[in-house]
Design a protein around this motif. Structure first.
Motif, PDB file in Angstrom:
ATOM      1  N   ASP A  36       0.822  -1.223   0.000  1.00 35.48           N
ATOM      2  CA  ASP A  36       0.000   0.000   0.000  1.00 35.48           C
ATOM      3  C   ASP A  36       0.848   1.262   0.000  1.00 35.48           C
ATOM      4  N   GLY A  37       1.938   1.196  -0.714  1.00 32.94           N
ATOM      5  CA  GLY A  37       2.774   2.391  -0.851  1.00 32.94           C
ATOM      6  C   GLY A  37       3.763   2.593   0.290  1.00 32.94           C
ATOM      7  N   ALA A  38       3.808   1.631   1.229  1.00 33.17           N
ATOM      8  CA  ALA A  38       4.738   1.802   2.364  1.00 33.17           C
ATOM      9  C   ALA A  38       6.195   1.548   1.964  1.00 33.17           C
ATOM     10  N   ALA A  39       6.384   0.899   0.817  1.00 34.22           N
ATOM     11  CA  ALA A  39       7.758   0.596   0.395  1.00 34.22           C
ATOM     12  C   ALA A  39       7.916   0.794  -1.108  1.00 34.22           C
ATOM     13  N   SER A  40       9.123   1.166  -1.489  1.00 35.80           N
ATOM     14  CA  SER A  40       9.434   1.273  -2.923  1.00 35.80           C
ATOM     15  C   SER A  40      10.411   0.154  -3.271  1.00 35.80           C
ATOM     16  N   GLN A  41      10.332  -0.274  -4.506  1.00 34.45           N
ATOM     17  CA  GLN A  41      11.240  -1.345  -4.917  1.00 34.45           C
ATOM     18  C   GLN A  41      11.807  -1.047  -6.294  1.00 34.45           C
ATOM     19  N   ARG A  42      13.109  -1.269  -6.432  1.00 38.89           N
ATOM     20  CA  ARG A  42      13.700  -1.153  -7.777  1.00 38.89           C
ATOM     21  C   ARG A  42      14.766  -2.221  -7.941  1.00 38.89           C
ATOM     22  N   ARG A  43      15.014  -2.508  -9.200  1.00 41.58           N
ATOM     23  CA  ARG A  43      15.979  -3.532  -9.541  1.00 41.58           C
ATOM     24  C   ARG A  43      17.180  -2.869 -10.176  1.00 41.58           C
ATOM     25  N   ALA A  44      18.356  -3.224  -9.756  1.00 44.36           N
ATOM     26  CA  ALA A  44      19.551  -2.667 -10.385  1.00 44.36           C
ATOM     27  C   ALA A  44      20.372  -3.807 -10.967  1.00 44.36           C
ATOM     28  N   THR A  45      20.898  -3.601 -12.152  1.00 43.43           N
ATOM     29  CA  THR A  45      21.861  -4.555 -12.687  1.00 43.43           C
ATOM     30  C   THR A  45      23.236  -3.948 -12.467  1.00 43.43           C
ATOM     31  N   LEU A  46      24.061  -4.659 -11.733  1.00 44.01           N
ATOM     32  CA  LEU A  46      25.421  -4.183 -11.481  1.00 44.01           C
ATOM     33  C   LEU A  46      26.378  -4.953 -12.381  1.00 44.01           C
ATOM     34  N   THR A  47      27.298  -4.245 -12.978  1.00 45.65           N
ATOM     35  CA  THR A  47      28.363  -4.940 -13.699  1.00 45.65           C
ATOM     36  C   THR A  47      29.696  -4.502 -13.117  1.00 45.65           C
ATOM     37  N   THR A  48      30.627  -5.450 -13.088  1.00 39.00           N
ATOM     38  CA  THR A  48      31.941  -5.174 -12.505  1.00 39.00           C
ATOM     39  C   THR A  48      32.934  -6.206 -13.046  1.00 39.00           C
ATOM     40  N   GLY A  49      34.146  -6.151 -12.542  1.00 37.82           N
ATOM     41  CA  GLY A  49      35.140  -7.154 -12.933  1.00 37.82           C
ATOM     42  C   GLY A  49      35.794  -6.838 -14.263  1.00 37.82           C
ATOM     43  N   PRO A  50      36.658  -7.746 -14.744  1.00 38.31           N
ATOM     44  CA  PRO A  50      37.356  -7.530 -16.015  1.00 38.31           C
ATOM     45  C   PRO A  50      36.345  -7.309 -17.142  1.00 38.31           C
ATOM     46  N   ASP A  51      36.520  -6.266 -17.922  1.00 36.54           N
ATOM     47  CA  ASP A  51      35.599  -5.895 -19.017  1.00 36.54           C
ATOM     48  C   ASP A  51      34.150  -5.779 -18.551  1.00 36.54           C
ATOM     49  N   GLN A  52      33.949  -5.490 -17.287  1.00 39.61           N
ATOM     50  CA  GLN A  52      32.586  -5.361 -16.723  1.00 39.61           C
ATOM     51  C   GLN A  52      31.756  -6.616 -17.043  1.00 39.61           C
ATOM     52  N   ALA A  53      32.404  -7.754 -17.036  1.00 44.01           N
ATOM     53  CA  ALA A  53      31.712  -8.981 -17.469  1.00 44.01           C
ATOM     54  C   ALA A  53      31.031  -9.734 -16.328  1.00 44.01           C
ATOM     55  N   VAL A  54      31.259  -9.318 -15.078  1.00 43.52           N
ATOM     56  CA  VAL A  54      30.532  -9.947 -13.967  1.00 43.52           C
ATOM     57  C   VAL A  54      29.240  -9.148 -13.785  1.00 43.52           C
ATOM     58  N   ALA A  55      28.106  -9.831 -13.856  1.00 43.96           N
ATOM     59  CA  ALA A  55      26.823  -9.117 -13.742  1.00 43.96           C
ATOM     60  C   ALA A  55      26.019  -9.689 -12.586  1.00 43.96           C
ATOM     61  N   MET A  56      25.357  -8.831 -11.868  1.00 47.39           N
ATOM     62  CA  MET A  56      24.473  -9.288 -10.791  1.00 47.39           C
ATOM     63  C   MET A  56      23.259  -8.371 -10.664  1.00 47.39           C
ATOM     64  N   THR A  57      22.147  -8.947 -10.251  1.00 47.29           N
ATOM     65  CA  THR A  57      20.914  -8.179 -10.115  1.00 47.29           C
ATOM     66  C   THR A  57      20.623  -7.978  -8.638  1.00 47.29           C
ATOM     67  N   VAL A  58      20.341  -6.743  -8.267  1.00 41.48           N
ATOM     68  CA  VAL A  58      20.008  -6.459  -6.866  1.00 41.48           C
ATOM     69  C   VAL A  58      18.593  -5.915  -6.815  1.00 41.48           C
ATOM     70  N   GLU A  59      17.781  -6.479  -5.930  1.00 40.05           N
ATOM     71  CA  GLU A  59      16.440  -5.944  -5.716  1.00 40.05           C
ATOM     72  C   GLU A  59      16.480  -5.141  -4.425  1.00 40.05           C
ATOM     73  N   LEU A  60      16.289  -3.833  -4.562  1.00 39.70           N
ATOM     74  CA  LEU A  60      16.390  -2.957  -3.390  1.00 39.70           C
ATOM     75  C   LEU A  60      14.999  -2.486  -2.984  1.00 39.70           C
ATOM     76  N   THR A  61      14.588  -2.839  -1.771  1.00 33.11           N
ATOM     77  CA  THR A  61      13.281  -2.443  -1.259  1.00 33.11           C
ATOM     78  C   THR A  61      13.511  -1.519  -0.069  1.00 33.11           C
ATOM     79  N   LEU A  62      12.889  -0.347  -0.110  1.00 32.95           N
ATOM     80  CA  LEU A  62      13.123   0.649   0.943  1.00 32.95           C
ATOM     81  C   LEU A  62      11.798   1.148   1.503  1.00 32.95           C
ATOM     82  N   PRO A  63      11.796   1.504   2.785  1.00 31.90           N
ATOM     83  CA  PRO A  63      10.588   2.142   3.321  1.00 31.90           C
ATOM     84  C   PRO A  63      10.402   3.485   2.599  1.00 31.90           C
ATOM     85  N   THR A  64       9.165   3.903   2.383  1.00 36.45           N
ATOM     86  CA  THR A  64       8.969   5.187   1.694  1.00 36.45           C
ATOM     87  C   THR A  64       9.086   6.376   2.655  1.00 36.45           C
TER      88      THR A  64
END
Ligand code: GTR
Length: 379
Positions: free
Chosen positions: A85-113
């Motif tokens: 009910d709007g108490a939290a926001s959520q977004r997904r981030a794709t992070l890349t790192t490592g040699p040639d930015q070839a390591v990829a990971m997805t983070v789901e970040l949920t925060l109180p509003t």
């Protein structure tokens, strides 16, 4: 005293000493205050030197050192959606790192509003499903950053993909790669304005708890480190093993990729190890540490974990930070339950002084709370 009485006393004393010497290896954990040159840490001023030695020992014999090159993180952040009910926001981030930015990971970040910045719990166990009681954690004012550590290392004995393939010629093992992935997530989180970068909590369960513990031990940006049922190779000792617990021999046979190959050399005599897992817990000091356990989870050695905790608490005592190390036991078996998460929120509230502590975090259900080692903090 007559001659024969003295002789009798002497014989009894020798027998007692021999019995004690025999029992010693099972009942003693190595002294973390003993420096490599044989001297002993005398005060808190000496600790950073000893801490560096301990870090080196653990990386060399157990986990392998993660690479420090090419760790720049690039984040691509998706749109925001709202939950509860709007108490939290959520977004997904794709992070890349490592040699040639070839390591990829997805983070789901949920925060109180509500008004931030918010403390955040970072967990790498998204491979096992979502965080139980997420709504309750948000209601208590904590954000949750959930990611899947197996995107960075797939947890297979064959080294065929993931960061350990992309970085060539490094000797790090899987738990080390997972710990490294926590740090890359933190690299991003500290750039998010709604997050309180001094209140970052890392947690994980079982093998994910081993990874969270190593992450918190090595990354000093972490304010609270909370391994849950982390067991062998995590918060449990190699030396004192509860009946039915996982041993060094078993874990290095079943999961050889979790550790550097050299760890297995200690399988027939763990007393030769120049450390035990209280050294790892001690690396977290003086920052927050919460070790959560389940009484029926014998595989993870809840009784031995009480001993590593007590041993690490000596280091907290040296650093005048005893109140920042906590241990809890709940009934039941292996799992990362809603109750475990709630315990962690209570502990973080206690450390971050968000309201009065309503509970204690020093449950010592075994052995009358007695230490199974003979040394204590200097001073
Ligand atoms: C077991 C392993 C444990 C623990 C567990 C888990 O099979 O022996 O060390 O990590 O898996 O991750 O659930």
């Amino acid at each position: 005293m007559s001659g024969w009485l003295i002789a009798l006393f002497l014989a009894a004393a020798v027998a007692a000493a021999a019995a004690e010497a025999k029992a010693a290896p099972d009942w003693d954990l190595p002294d973390p205050f003993r420096m490599e040159d044989g001297s002993r840490v005398a005060s808190s001023a000496d600790w950073s030197r000893r801490r560096a030695e301990i870090r080196g020992l653990l990386l060399k014999h157990e986990y392998g050192a993660s690479p420090s090159a090419d760790t720049r993180v690039t984040a691509t952040v998706g749109g925001v959606s709202y939950l509860f009910d709007g108490a939290a926001s959520q977004r997904r981030a794709t992070l890349t790192t490592g040699p040639d930015q070839a390591v990829a990971m997805t983070v789901e970040l949920t925060l109180p509003t509500g008004k931030g910045p918010h403390p955040v719990m970072v967990c790498g166990d998204a491979c096992w499903g979502s965080v139980p009681g997420l709504q309750r954690i948000l209601e208590r004012g904590y954000g949750v950053a959930a990611f899947d550590r197996t995107e960075v290392d797939p947890d297979t004995a064959e080294r065929t993909k993931g960061a350990r393939v992309l970085y060539k010629g490094e000797d790090w093992a899987t738990i080390s790669a997972w710990a490294w992935s926590f740090s890359r997530v933190i690299d991003w989180l500290i750039t998010v304005p709604e997050i309180d970068d001094r209140r970052i909590v890392v947690t994980g369960h079982s093998r994910g708890g081993k990874a969270a513990l190593l992450a918190g031990a090595l990354d000093e940006r972490v304010a609270v480190t909370a391994p849950n049922n982390s067991g062998c190779g995590g918060a449990a000792p190699y030396r004192i093993v509860d009946k039915g617990s996982e041993t060094l021999e078993i874990i290095t046979r079943a999961f050889p990729h979790w550790f550097v190959p050299g760890l297995r050399e200690f399988k027939d005599d763990v007393t030769r190890l120049p450390f035990d897992q209280h050294f790892l817990l001690a690396l977290v000091a003086p920052r927050g540490l919460l070790v959560t356990n389940a009484l029926d989870d014998h595989w993870a050695d809840p009784e031995g974990t009480q001993q590593t905790f007590l041993a690490a608490r000596e280091v907290y005592r040296l650093l005048d930070a005893g109140g920042r190390a906590g241990i809890t036991y709940r009934p039941g078996g292996h799992g990362h339950t809603e109750e475990d998460w709630a315990t962690l929120v209570d502990f973080a509230d206690h450390l971050f002084r968000r309201g009065k502590p309503e509970r204690k975090f020093d449950a010592l259900p075994f052995n009358g709370g007695k230490k199974a080692f003979r040394w204590s903090a200097p001073g």
